[in-house]
Scaffold this motif. Structure first.
Motif, PDB file in Angstrom:
ATOM      1  N   ARG A  88       9.922  -1.632  -0.995  1.00 49.61           N
ATOM      2  CA  ARG A  88       9.859  -1.828  -2.455  1.00 49.61           C
ATOM      3  C   ARG A  88      10.490  -3.159  -2.852  1.00 49.61           C
ATOM      4  NH1 ARG A  88      10.935   3.800  -2.861  1.00 49.61           N
ATOM      5  NH2 ARG A  88      13.145   3.417  -3.297  1.00 49.61           N
ATOM      6  N   MET A  89      11.612  -3.508  -2.211  1.00 52.12           N
ATOM      7  CA  MET A  89      12.265  -4.787  -2.529  1.00 52.12           C
ATOM      8  C   MET A  89      11.378  -5.962  -2.140  1.00 52.12           C
ATOM      9  SD  MET A  89      16.345  -4.202  -1.778  1.00 52.12           S
ATOM     10  CE  MET A  89      16.206  -3.495  -0.142  1.00 52.12           C
ATOM     11  N   LEU A  90      10.702  -5.872  -0.986  1.00 50.99           N
ATOM     12  CA  LEU A  90       9.793  -6.949  -0.588  1.00 50.99           C
ATOM     13  C   LEU A  90       8.594  -7.051  -1.528  1.00 50.99           C
ATOM     14  CD1 LEU A  90       9.768  -6.524   3.311  1.00 50.99           C
ATOM     15  CD2 LEU A  90      10.851  -8.356   1.992  1.00 50.99           C
ATOM     16  N   GLU A  91       8.254  -5.938  -2.149  1.00 55.75           N
ATOM     17  CA  GLU A  91       7.160  -5.937  -3.116  1.00 55.75           C
ATOM     18  C   GLU A  91       7.625  -6.375  -4.498  1.00 55.75           C
ATOM     19  OE1 GLU A  91       4.383  -2.339  -1.251  1.00 55.75           O
ATOM     20  OE2 GLU A  91       5.940  -1.875  -2.724  1.00 55.75           O
ATOM     21  N   GLY A  92       8.941  -6.638  -4.648  1.00 55.05           N
ATOM     22  CA  GLY A  92       9.460  -7.151  -5.915  1.00 55.05           C
ATOM     23  C   GLY A  92      10.042  -6.111  -6.833  1.00 55.05           C
ATOM     24  N   ASP A  93      10.456  -4.966  -6.288  1.00 50.74           N
ATOM     25  CA  ASP A  93      10.959  -3.884  -7.122  1.00 50.74           C
ATOM     26  C   ASP A  93      12.353  -3.447  -6.660  1.00 50.74           C
ATOM     27  OD1 ASP A  93      11.315  -1.736  -8.809  1.00 50.74           O
ATOM     28  OD2 ASP A  93       9.996  -0.388  -7.698  1.00 50.74           O
ATOM     29  N   GLY A  94      13.352  -3.661  -7.500  1.00 49.18           N
ATOM     30  CA  GLY A  94      14.685  -3.114  -7.261  1.00 49.18           C
ATOM     31  C   GLY A  94      15.645  -3.970  -6.474  1.00 49.18           C
TER      32      GLY A  94
END
Length: 621
Positions: free
Chosen positions: A568-574
């Motif tokens: 999720r972080m690599l996808e830009g979330d959180g």
């Protein structure tokens, strides 16, 4: 000239006909339409099917869908909390070979249209809420080898036609509400335990609903497959058991004599398919290869065909008789990785992990002295080899590799059953397909080769510079050891350098991780970037990837994120929230009880005793 034009016209018409065959009357790809019907009938609480787009030209880029030759061959959505029903349109995906929907909350009836999937080899609908009868149409699946319908609410009698499926090797119907007599299955393994209304006596007319079956039936033995009748008394039971024991003793004696004779005449015994008078055997969705077939494919395992070496064995490039190019992994200590049946079972479990970012297992070969695994050949090699090649991987490709590898590990950790810890995450074990998409390789092999040991593995498997501190000191691995290795992989993608070689550079001392933390604190991140990229990268994305890498490589496993959070972080979330929380925790932690950075990680680079196991597995795997 006329004949030439007619031939060209005929070819064009044939091509047009074949393309039209993939379209519905409304001009929509029929596989897209079928998958969208499946999605519409389900409820997706975690959004795992968000990439499914009804306006797409083809579905081969969608999550949870795998293709071969632009046709959907696998639908794998296990453990995603899906509910709703399974659309009958699944029967329109006529090229499906694998359907994995286990451990969800899907209800309704099992569609009889599944019987139209003539190429289906693996069907797992276990641990859902399916109700109603088992469709007799499943018996039309002439290529089905692995069937799991256990832990549902199915009722009614077991269709007798299922017992006529001679190709089935595994069938589990346990823990349902099935009733009536049990057909005499020909499958190697089947189970109907946990069905309270099942008759224990297959030929008994009057079923009271109280009789229970044993845990499973092994129908390889003709005696054990015969139904027992209570009213015939203990004498008949004793006679049957005695006959079984006598038959087993006779088989063991004969087998022992055969082994002795082979040893005396100094001949090697191969238990390959030809010895069993079968041309080809498929187990689940796996193919079992002849040893001689793989010998021929690799030119007798010629050193010229070696494309990789490592802790698990040697990898050879091979060409099968049908022209398929494969990678053949010849495992080390082939005669020390357990019995043939146990090896086969472990390999079959590994093969059930199906995801577009995982290296698919074609098949295997097992003899008394050899264990070999067969994979598709990856034309672009490994990330490790590609980072050293020219031209350099561009920034966008590196980001895509990071995200693809993360999704593959996420599937292994949280979505497949059983869950798998990789234990050797590094650039050499991330392979690249024809389009430079990341494919995680070598997963499950550590467990496969260590199954005879205790759950605490004393021989640490992995590569220096990628090994998490707790794994190095205790030998105990967890999904957080993989997260640590993934963090180092992110740094290798960013810097273009291997963690193992990092400390050898004249102007760099200590571990890569120490250096990155220092550069990050000094806000000089441009010094991290692979020189071959020059200035062709995004500064904001660089900062984000480094932050994710540092979160993944925190000293305490409990402080590292799960792979679902990493993706999720690599996808830009959180990421911002996670990074801020991490910095607050660091500032509030008592420095008196903390090791210094160099004290923490010095053992990851300077322990020469581990260098023997730090062989780089370069090339396709």
């Amino acid at each position: 000239m006329t004949h030439l034009l007619l031939g060209l016209l005929f070819a064009l018409l044939s091509l047009w006909d074949s393309s039209v065959g993939f379209l519905t009357p409304g001009g929509v790809n029929f596989e897209v339409q079928a998958l969208m019907d499946i999605r519409d009938a389900l409820r997706d609480p975690h959004g795992v099917l968000d990439s499914w787009d009804r306006n797409a030209v083809d579905p081969c880029s969608w999550a949870m869908v795998s293709c071969s030759e632009d046709q959907v061959v696998s639908l794998g959505i296990p453990s995603q909390g899906l509910y709703g029903s399974l659309s009958p349109s699944i029967g329109n995906l006529t090229n499906l070979q694998t359907v994995l929907l286990q451990n969800n909350n899907i209800s309704g009836h099992i569609p009889s249209e599944l019987g139209k999937l003539s190429k289906l080899q693996t069907l797992d609908l276990s641990d859902n809420h399916f109700r109603g009868r088992i469709p007799p149409s499943l018996s039309h699946l002439n290529n089905l080898h692995y069937l799991r319908l256990n832990n549902n609410s199915l009722s009614g009698e077991i269709p007798p036609s299922l017992a006529e499926m001679t190709q089935l090797t595994f069938i589990d119907l346990s823990y349902n509400n099935l009733s009536g007599p049990v057909p005499r299955f020909l499958a190697k393994t089947f189970s109907v335990v946990g069905n309270p209304q099942i008759c224990a006596i297959a030929t008994e007319k009057d079923c009271s609903g109280t009789a229970q079956l044993p845990l499973s039936f092994n129908v390889n033995s003709s005696d054990s497959s015969q139904p027992f009748k209570k009213h015939r008394g203990h004498a008949r039971l004793a006679l049957a058991l005695g006959s079984s024991l006598a038959s087993i003793c006779l088989l063991i004696s004969g087998f022992g004599f055969l082994l002795w004779w082979r040893h005396k005449h100094n001949q090697q015994m191969f238990f390959d398919v030809k010895d069993r008078h079968h041309e080809e055997v498929f187990l689940g969705n796996l193919r079992r290869f002849h040893f001689r077939e793989l010998q021929s494919a690799t030119n007798n395992f010629s050193s010229k065909n070696i494309v990789g070496k490592g802790g698990f064995g040697v990898v050879y490039k091979g060409n099968l008789s049908d022209g398929t190019v494969v990678a053949v992994k010849r495992l080390k200590d082939g005669n020390a990785v357990g019995g043939e049946i146990q090896f086969q079972t472990e390999v079959e479990m590994i093969s059930l992990a199906v995801h577009r970012n995982l290296l698919r297992l074609y098949g295997f070969c097992a003899t008394t002295t050899e264990r070999l695994l067969v994979y598709p050949y990856m034309s672009n090699g490994s990330v490790a080899s590609r980072l050293k090649a020219k031209p350099a991987l561009d920034w966008g490709t590196r980001k895509r590799i990071a995200l693809g590898a993360g999704r593959g590990l996420l599937y292994l950790h949280e979505q497949c059953d059983p869950k798998i810890i990789h234990r050797d995450v590094k650039a050499a074990n991330i392979l690249l397909d024809d389009y430079c998409e990341a494919v995680v390789g070598d997963f499950g092999l550590a467990k496969l080769l260590d199954h005879h040991e205790s759950h605490v593995t004393t021989a640490v498997r992995g590569t220096v510079g990628h090994i998490a501190p707790e794994y190095l000191s205790t030998g105990q691995s967890s999904e957080k050891t993989d997260v640590f290795g993934f963090g180092i992989l992110l740094l290798e993608l960013t810097t273009g350098q291997r963690a193992l070689d990092f400390g050898k550079a004249a102007n760099q001392k200590g571990a890569m991780l120490d250096w990155v933390k220092k550069i990050h604190q000094e806000k000089k991140l441009e010094m991290l970037v692979d020189k071959d990229l020059k200035n062709n990268y995004d500064r904001i994305e660089l900062e984000e990837i480094v932050q994710v890498a540092l979160l993944c490589t925190q000293f305490l496993p409990s402080q590292r994120p799960k792979m679902s959070e990493v993706v999720r972080m690599l996808e830009g979330d959180g990421l911002a929230e996670k990074w801020e929380a991490s910095q607050r925790a660091d500032s509030s932690r008592s420095r008196a009880n903390e090791f210094s950075s160099s004290e923490r990680y010095s053992d990851l680079t300077d322990d020469s005793s581990l260098l023997v196991q730090a062989i780089e597995l370069s090339g396709p795997r």
